[in-house]
Motif scaffolding. Structure first.
Motif, PDB file in Angstrom:
ATOM      1  N   PHE A 166       9.786   8.593  -5.530  1.00  9.44           N
ATOM      2  CA  PHE A 166      10.378   8.867  -4.216  1.00  9.44           C
ATOM      3  C   PHE A 166      11.809   8.355  -4.059  1.00  9.44           C
ATOM      4  N   GLY A 167      12.378   7.771  -5.114  1.00  7.79           N
ATOM      5  CA  GLY A 167      13.760   7.322  -5.045  1.00  7.79           C
ATOM      6  C   GLY A 167      13.890   5.815  -4.963  1.00  7.79           C
ATOM      7  N   GLU A 174       7.268   0.981   4.926  1.00 11.30           N
ATOM      8  CA  GLU A 174       8.314   1.180   5.919  1.00 11.30           C
ATOM      9  C   GLU A 174       7.861   2.249   6.929  1.00 11.30           C
ATOM     10  N   LEU A 175       8.548   2.325   8.064  1.00 17.05           N
ATOM     11  CA  LEU A 175       8.216   3.310   9.093  1.00 17.05           C
ATOM     12  C   LEU A 175       9.042   4.574   8.876  1.00 17.05           C
ATOM     13  N   ASP A 176       8.575   5.419   7.967  1.00 15.88           N
ATOM     14  CA  ASP A 176       9.276   6.672   7.683  1.00 15.88           C
ATOM     15  C   ASP A 176       8.262   7.759   7.382  1.00 15.88           C
ATOM     16  N   GLY A 177       8.760   8.973   7.206  1.00 22.64           N
ATOM     17  CA  GLY A 177       7.877  10.118   7.003  1.00 22.64           C
ATOM     18  C   GLY A 177       7.037  10.032   5.751  1.00 22.64           C
ATOM     19  N   ILE A 178       7.626   9.561   4.650  1.00 19.28           N
ATOM     20  CA  ILE A 178       6.884   9.474   3.391  1.00 19.28           C
ATOM     21  C   ILE A 178       5.733   8.486   3.525  1.00 19.28           C
ATOM     22  N   ASN A 179       6.006   7.307   4.066  1.00 18.38           N
ATOM     23  CA  ASN A 179       4.956   6.309   4.229  1.00 18.38           C
ATOM     24  C   ASN A 179       3.876   6.769   5.200  1.00 18.38           C
ATOM     25  N   ALA A 181       2.936   9.838   5.655  1.00 13.28           N
ATOM     26  CA  ALA A 181       2.139  10.817   4.916  1.00 13.28           C
ATOM     27  C   ALA A 181       1.207  10.129   3.921  1.00 13.28           C
ATOM     28  N   LEU A 182       1.722   9.135   3.202  1.00 10.32           N
ATOM     29  CA  LEU A 182       0.883   8.398   2.257  1.00 10.32           C
ATOM     30  C   LEU A 182      -0.282   7.724   2.975  1.00 10.32           C
ATOM     31  N   ASN A 183       0.012   7.052   4.082  1.00 10.92           N
ATOM     32  CA  ASN A 183      -1.037   6.347   4.820  1.00 10.92           C
ATOM     33  C   ASN A 183      -2.106   7.304   5.324  1.00 10.92           C
ATOM     34  N   TYR A 184      -1.678   8.461   5.801  1.00  7.86           N
ATOM     35  CA  TYR A 184      -2.620   9.461   6.312  1.00  7.86           C
ATOM     36  C   TYR A 184      -3.510   9.979   5.177  1.00  7.86           C
ATOM     37  N   GLY A 185      -2.897  10.333   4.060  1.00  5.81           N
ATOM     38  CA  GLY A 185      -3.670  10.847   2.929  1.00  5.81           C
ATOM     39  C   GLY A 185      -4.643   9.830   2.382  1.00  5.81           C
ATOM     40  N   TYR A 186      -4.196   8.584   2.244  1.00  6.26           N
ATOM     41  CA  TYR A 186      -5.094   7.535   1.763  1.00  6.26           C
ATOM     42  C   TYR A 186      -6.276   7.360   2.719  1.00  6.26           C
ATOM     43  N   SER A 187      -6.018   7.442   4.025  1.00  4.10           N
ATOM     44  CA  SER A 187      -7.092   7.273   5.006  1.00  4.10           C
ATOM     45  C   SER A 187      -8.131   8.383   4.907  1.00  4.10           C
ATOM     46  N   ILE A 188      -7.673   9.598   4.644  1.00  2.47           N
ATOM     47  CA  ILE A 188      -8.602  10.721   4.493  1.00  2.47           C
ATOM     48  C   ILE A 188      -9.517  10.494   3.285  1.00  2.47           C
ATOM     49  N   VAL A 189      -8.936  10.129   2.156  1.00  2.00           N
ATOM     50  CA  VAL A 189      -9.741   9.884   0.951  1.00  2.00           C
ATOM     51  C   VAL A 189     -10.644   8.670   1.157  1.00  2.00           C
ATOM     52  N   ARG A 190     -10.110   7.649   1.790  1.00  2.00           N
ATOM     53  CA  ARG A 190     -10.891   6.439   2.055  1.00  2.00           C
ATOM     54  C   ARG A 190     -12.136   6.741   2.883  1.00  2.00           C
ATOM     55  N   VAL A 235       1.992  14.437  -1.417  1.00  2.00           N
ATOM     56  CA  VAL A 235       3.146  14.079  -0.583  1.00  2.00           C
ATOM     57  C   VAL A 235       4.449  14.468  -1.262  1.00  2.00           C
ATOM     58  N   LYS A 236       4.533  14.277  -2.569  1.00  2.00           N
ATOM     59  CA  LYS A 236       5.739  14.651  -3.311  1.00  2.00           C
ATOM     60  C   LYS A 236       6.002  16.152  -3.193  1.00  2.00           C
ATOM     61  N   LYS A 237       4.956  16.953  -3.234  1.00  2.00           N
ATOM     62  CA  LYS A 237       5.115  18.404  -3.122  1.00  2.00           C
ATOM     63  C   LYS A 237       5.662  18.818  -1.766  1.00  2.00           C
ATOM     64  N   MET A 238       5.507  17.971  -0.773  1.00  3.82           N
ATOM     65  CA  MET A 238       5.990  18.303   0.569  1.00  3.82           C
ATOM     66  C   MET A 238       7.502  18.211   0.700  1.00  3.82           C
ATOM     67  N   MET A 239       8.143  17.567  -0.273  1.00  3.21           N
ATOM     68  CA  MET A 239       9.601  17.406  -0.259  1.00  3.21           C
ATOM     69  C   MET A 239      10.070  16.642   0.984  1.00  3.21           C
ATOM     70  N   LEU A 240       9.283  15.668   1.421  1.00  4.44           N
ATOM     71  CA  LEU A 240       9.675  14.834   2.554  1.00  4.44           C
ATOM     72  C   LEU A 240      10.793  13.884   2.145  1.00  4.44           C
ATOM     73  N   ASP A 241      11.597  13.476   3.115  1.00  2.00           N
ATOM     74  CA  ASP A 241      12.516  12.373   2.873  1.00  2.00           C
ATOM     75  C   ASP A 241      12.341  11.350   3.989  1.00  2.00           C
TER      76      ASP A 241
END
Length: 306
Positions: A166-167, A174-179, A181-190, A235-241
């Motif tokens: 992610f760079g 941090e409080l940004d779009g990538i984080n 998205a990661l938190n949301y996806g992890y919660s779904i799998v969890r 999340v990487k495929k989403m091209m978020l920044d």
């Protein structure tokens, strides 16, 4: 194929003739049979969920997640008491040998690094990070590693991995779009892992590596480690920044992870089904009924395969 219900404008979730009845903000009603539901995510914090609806979801083994005002899953609907030998299972869990816990965690981190390397090779030209993580992965095959060494390898590899993916400016939590998205996806799998854990009569608080007294889901957070790279890949495929908002479309893309086709012991299954197999394998390993925990390996074919 089962559907993931994403209820953004639902006014009420109730039961009608053993089916779930969804009423929207315009009082339009829709009935759906539980066999057709893979998971339910409620985005409207004002939605009324009846107790019969919650009980039906539990009985039907449907993950039910309620999101907060930031669109992050905050409530998981679980039943800890359905297993017929609950006391026996939890007693065995408490008494899992320390050596088996160590070996299971070592195996999980090995698979996690394997999957991180797979994601980096797919997306990132950062050969230096790939080479360094490969070196750390090789160290995990050495004998007599102490717990602190495993933790150090996992921590350093994670930092190299996230910066390569992610760079260099990216920082976890941090409080940004990538984080977000990661938190949301992890919660779904969890949530699916939690359902598998409680379905086996285990308690999610009792982890093999995570032991925080404030964490209700230590065991789920142990087992999810090998699956985090699948979320990262999505999340990487989403091209978020870092400046982008985490939108409804992004959340729906992450929900589709549960349909993602993966390989489990050379058979193609959905991620949700693979998690059940993975948990069963883990429990058998901890009970010395098998010698290995089989990995979950995913393909890059389109979502929707089962």
């Amino acid at each position: 194929m089962q559907h993931i219900l994403y209820l953004e404008n639902a006014k009420q979730l109730s039961v009608n003739n053993s089916c779930l009845l969804i009423k929207d903000s315009n009082d339009q009603e829709n009935t759906i049979h539980c066999d057709d539901i893979l998971a339910i995510v409620i985005e409207n914090i004002y939605c009324q969920i009846t107790i019969p609806a919650m009980l039906l979801c539990v009985e039907s083994k449907i993950p039910l997640l309620v999101c907060d005002h930031k669109h992050q899953p905050a409530i998981y609907c679980l039943d800890f008491y359905t297993h017929s030998e609950l006391r026996k299972q939890i007693t065995e869990q408490i008494n899992w040998p320390i050596e088996k816990q160590y070996l299971a965690w070592l195996t999980i981190i090995r698979y996690k690094l394997d999957n991180q390397l797979m994601v980096l090779r797919l997306f990132s030209p950062h050969h230096l990070a790939i080479n360094k993580i490969t070196e750390y992965r090789q160290k995990l095959d050495q004998v007599n590693l102490v717990a602190e060494q495993i933790n150090t390898i996992e921590s350093i590899s994670a930092r190299l991995y996230f910066n390569a993916l992610f760079g260099d400016e990216f920082k976890r939590f941090e409080l940004d779009g990538i984080n977000a998205a990661l938190n949301y996806g992890y919660s779904i799998v969890r949530s699916v892992i939690l359902l598998a854990i409680t379905g086996r009569g285990l308690h999610p608080t009792l982890g093999i590596w995570h032991h925080s007294v404030r964490n209700r889901f230590n065991l789920a957070d142990d087992l999810i480690e090998i699956l985090r790279p699948l979320v990262d890949q999505t999340v990487k495929k989403m091209m978020l920044d870092n400046q982008q908002q985490f939108t409804r479309n992004h959340r729906q893309q992450l929900l589709s992870i549960l349909h993602h086709p993966v390989l489990w012991q050379q058979k193609m299954v959905s991620l949700k089904n693979a998690i059940d197999h993975y948990l069963n394998d883990f429990v058998r390993f901890m009970g010395s009924e098998c010698d290995i925990i089989s990995p979950i390996i995913w393909s890059n074919v389109e979502y929707g395969t089962d």
